[in-house]
Each structure stands twice: as structure tokens, then as C-alpha cells.
Scaffold this motif. Structure first.
Motif, short mmCIF file in Angstrom:
data_model
loop_
_atom_site.label_atom_id
_atom_site.label_comp_id
_atom_site.label_asym_id
_atom_site.label_seq_id
_atom_site.Cartn_x
_atom_site.Cartn_y
_atom_site.Cartn_z
N ASP A 32 0.72 -1.21 -0.07
CA ASP A 32 -0.09 0.09 0.21
C ASP A 32 0.81 1.33 -0.19
O ASP A 32 1.77 1.33 0.73
CB ASP A 32 -0.96 0.07 1.43
N GLY A 33 0.56 2.21 -0.79
CA GLY A 33 1.41 3.34 -0.93
C GLY A 33 1.51 4.21 0.21
O GLY A 33 2.67 4.67 0.66
N GLN A 34 0.33 4.67 1.01
CA GLN A 34 0.43 5.28 2.25
C GLN A 34 1.23 4.45 3.34
O GLN A 34 2.21 5.09 4.00
CB GLN A 34 -1.08 5.51 2.79
N GLU A 35 1.17 3.27 3.48
CA GLU A 35 1.89 2.34 4.42
C GLU A 35 3.28 2.45 3.94
O GLU A 35 4.19 2.38 4.88
CB GLU A 35 1.27 1.02 4.45
N GLY A 36 3.49 2.14 2.81
CA GLY A 36 4.84 2.18 2.18
C GLY A 36 5.60 3.42 2.73
O GLY A 36 6.87 3.29 3.11
N LEU A 37 4.93 4.39 2.49
CA LEU A 37 5.55 5.96 2.91
C LEU A 37 5.89 5.98 4.23
O LEU A 37 7.09 6.50 4.51
CB LEU A 37 4.75 7.10 2.33
N PHE A 38 5.02 5.40 5.02
CA PHE A 38 5.18 5.37 6.53
C PHE A 38 6.45 4.81 6.67
O PHE A 38 7.29 5.10 7.65
CB PHE A 38 3.84 5.01 7.25
N GLN A 39 6.53 3.60 6.44
CA GLN A 39 7.62 2.50 6.52
C GLN A 39 8.80 2.98 6.19
O GLN A 39 10.11 2.91 6.98
CB GLN A 39 7.46 1.31 5.68
N ALA A 40 9.05 3.81 4.95
CA ALA A 40 10.22 4.32 4.47
C ALA A 40 10.82 5.30 5.16
O ALA A 40 11.80 5.78 5.50
CB ALA A 40 9.92 4.74 3.14
N GLN A 41 9.75 6.23 6.03
CA GLN A 41 9.95 7.30 6.69
C GLN A 41 10.28 6.95 8.21
O GLN A 41 10.98 8.00 8.98
CB GLN A 41 8.90 8.21 6.91
N THR A 42 10.15 6.01 8.63
CA THR A 42 10.29 5.43 10.03
C THR A 42 11.24 4.48 10.22
O THR A 42 11.62 4.15 11.44
CB THR A 42 9.18 4.98 10.61
N GLU A 43 11.58 3.70 9.18
CA GLU A 43 12.71 2.74 9.23
C GLU A 43 13.76 3.00 8.21
O GLU A 43 13.72 3.62 7.38
CB GLU A 43 12.20 1.43 8.91
N PRO A 44 14.92 2.52 8.87
CA PRO A 44 16.29 2.79 8.09
C PRO A 44 16.25 1.92 6.72
O PRO A 44 16.47 0.72 7.13
CB PRO A 44 17.40 2.68 9.02
N LYS A 69 12.00 14.26 3.00
CA LYS A 69 12.85 14.10 4.25
C LYS A 69 14.10 13.33 3.96
O LYS A 69 15.15 13.39 4.86
CB LYS A 69 11.84 13.07 5.09
N SER A 70 14.06 12.41 2.85
CA SER A 70 15.34 11.59 2.39
C SER A 70 15.86 11.90 1.00
O SER A 70 15.51 11.23 0.13
CB SER A 70 15.02 10.24 2.63
N PRO A 71 16.28 13.18 0.75
CA PRO A 71 16.61 13.37 -0.72
C PRO A 71 17.87 12.62 -1.33
O PRO A 71 17.68 12.39 -2.47
CB PRO A 71 17.17 14.86 -0.35
N HIS A 72 18.26 11.97 -0.32
CA HIS A 72 19.51 11.05 -0.95
C HIS A 72 19.16 9.69 -0.93
O HIS A 72 20.11 8.80 -1.42
CB HIS A 72 20.86 11.48 -0.38
N LEU A 73 18.15 9.17 -0.45
CA LEU A 73 17.86 7.67 -0.40
C LEU A 73 17.39 7.28 -1.82
O LEU A 73 16.67 7.85 -2.65
CB LEU A 73 16.51 7.36 0.48
N PRO A 74 18.42 6.06 -2.16
CA PRO A 74 17.99 5.60 -3.86
C PRO A 74 16.67 5.05 -4.00
O PRO A 74 16.34 4.33 -2.80
CB PRO A 74 19.25 4.50 -3.78
N VAL A 75 16.02 5.45 -4.86
CA VAL A 75 14.78 4.73 -5.14
C VAL A 75 14.69 4.28 -6.72
O VAL A 75 15.11 5.12 -7.61
CB VAL A 75 13.61 6.07 -5.03
N LEU A 76 14.17 3.19 -6.81
CA LEU A 76 14.23 2.33 -8.15
C LEU A 76 12.79 2.29 -8.56
O LEU A 76 12.09 1.60 -7.69
CB LEU A 76 15.01 1.21 -8.21
N PHE A 77 12.03 2.86 -9.25
CA PHE A 77 10.91 2.76 -9.93
C PHE A 77 10.72 1.36 -10.80
O PHE A 77 11.76 1.43 -11.61
CB PHE A 77 10.31 3.80 -10.70
N LEU A 78 9.81 0.74 -10.35
CA LEU A 78 9.58 -0.63 -11.11
C LEU A 78 8.12 -0.70 -11.45
O LEU A 78 7.26 -1.02 -10.64
CB LEU A 78 10.05 -1.88 -10.13
N THR A 79 7.81 -0.58 -12.65
CA THR A 79 6.32 -0.23 -12.98
C THR A 79 5.99 -0.74 -14.63
O THR A 79 7.03 -0.84 -15.35
CB THR A 79 6.08 1.26 -12.89
N ALA A 80 4.77 -0.86 -14.91
CA ALA A 80 4.34 -1.41 -16.17
C ALA A 80 4.19 0.08 -16.89
O ALA A 80 4.24 -0.01 -18.32
CB ALA A 80 3.16 -2.24 -15.95
#
Length: 223
Positions: A32-44, A69-80
Motif C-alpha cells: 500500500d502506498g500510504q503504508e509504504g511511505l510511513f515505513q520508509a520514513q520511520t525505518e532505515p 525527508k530523504s533526498p539522497h535515499l536511492p529509489v528505483l521505480f519498477l512499473t508497467a
């Protein structure tokens, strides 16, 4: 290294978790997007793998909020979403890479490794503890110039201990990180695995590296 997968396709998420886990990464999955954002912001985490089409909050929204909040955290989009406009939008929002589904796991793994090597989040190429050296990327452990023949789980266990050198890790934490077990009834699995690892890592040598802390767990350090 810890990776968070935010992906609502359960089969894709399970496939990624299995494959990355087999390559010694610690992986959490949120659907879930909202839960994923919360997890990403609260866990390293060291890397986020993010889908665009998500319930409650899409990937664009997750990334936009995450970058505040995390400008340098690597993010990889994986999408159709394979349109040029989508790829441009993802990169402009701050994604570090963009991979289209369907994908080859070998390519995804190469991109993950590349992202994890960049900048401040790059881990040491070789971890050294006494006469032990561990190369996470080459899946190799050597002690006193002798290569250790380890199983996938033994290597994952050794790598976890090595990344926390000098820190006592509980059986529960080890079982959670290496076997994805979140309950105490299987902590005997840890004791058995430690015994097997010791046979290869410590038994042939006078100086021991794995130490038991009674009632607590295990620590890897050169004493």
C-alpha cells in the motif's frame, strides 16, 4: 543492506523478496502506498523499490513525500508504466532509476547493486574482522587466506553478524533477519546454524570469532 519494496502485486513482491534475499539483502514488502511511505520514513533503508500504481497513494506521491525527508535515499521505480512521459516524470520527481515490467531479475539485481554503490550509501567492498574478510558483492568469505565454503544461509548469517561487529544479536533478531521468522518457537534454528558456521569459520583456527552471550545471543568480533 536493507531494501523496502512497495508493490501491490503480491506475486511480484514475493518474487523480488525471494530473489533479493538469496543475494543476502534484508527485504521488507509493503503493498500500500500510504503504508509504504510511513515505513520508509520511520525505518532505515538503503534502497526503495517502488511501483507507480499503488492503492491509497500512488508511487508519484510516495516519492514526492519521501524526497522532502530523504533526498539522497536511492529509489528505483519498477512499473508497467512504460511511456516516455512517465519515465521523465519519475526521474524529475527524484527517482534514481526506472525499470519497466516485465523485467529480467538479473538486470534488476545489477541496477540495485549499482545504486547501492553510489555516494554515501556505498558499503565497504570488503568487510575485515581480524584475519576474516567478507566480500558481499562477490559472495565470498576468506579466513587466513582460505576460502570458506558456505551455504546461502550461512553466508547471510555471517554477513549479518559482520555488519554488526561487536554488537550482541539476539536469536530472535537473527531468525527474523536471516530466515524471516518473527516468532520465538524457531530460535533453535539459529543455534543449529551457528554451530554449522562455527565448524567452518572457527573450528580450524585457534582464535575464535563467534562468541556466545548466555541468555542473549551471539556476537562476531576479534578478541
Amino acid at each position: 543492506m536493507r531494501i523496502l519494496i512497495i508493490e501491490d502485486e503480491l506475486k511480484t513482491a514475493a518474487f523480488l523478496k525471494k530473489g533479493l534475499g538469496e543475494n543476502s539483502y534484508i527485504v521488507d514488502c509493503i503493498h500500500d502506498g500510504q503504508e509504504g511511505l510511513f515505513q520508509a520514513q520511520t525505518e532505515p533503508y538503503d534502497l526503495i523499490i517502488l511501483d507507480v500504481m499503488l492503492p491509497n497513494l500512488d508511487g508519484w506521491g510516495v516519492l514526492a513525500a519521501l524526497r522532502q525527508k530523504s533526498p539522497h535515499l536511492p529509489v528505483l521505480f519498477l512499473t508497467a508504466r512504460d511511456g516516455v512521459d512517465d519515465r521523465v516524470k519519475g526521474l524529475e520527481l527524484g527517482a534514481d532509476d526506472y525499470l519497466i515490467k516485465p523485467f529480467a531479475f538479473s538486470e534488476l539485481l545489477a541496477r540495485v547493486r549499482s545504486l547501492l554503490r553510489r555516494g554515501e550509501i556505498r558499503e565497504p567492498e570488503v568487510i575485515r574482522i581480524g584475519d576474516l574478510s567478507i566480500d558481499p558483492l562477490r559472495y565470498r568469505a576468506i579466513r587466513a587466506d582460505r576460502r570458506l565454503e558456505l551455504t546461502q544461509k550461512e553466508f547471510a548469517l555471517l554477513l549479518l553478524l559482520a555488519r554488526h561487529t561487536g554488537e550482541v544479536l539476539s536469536r530472535t533478531l537473527i531468525s527474523e533477519k536471516v530466515w524471516d521468522m518473527n516468532f520465538d518457537s524457531d530460535i533453535n534454528t539459529v543455534d543449529v546454524a551457528i554451530r554449522r558456521l562455527r565448524r567452518k569459520l572457527d573450528d580450524p583456527y585457534e582464535k575464535k570469532l563467534i562468541h556466545s552471550v548466555r541468555g542473549v545471543g551471539y556476537v562476531l568480533e576479534a578478541r
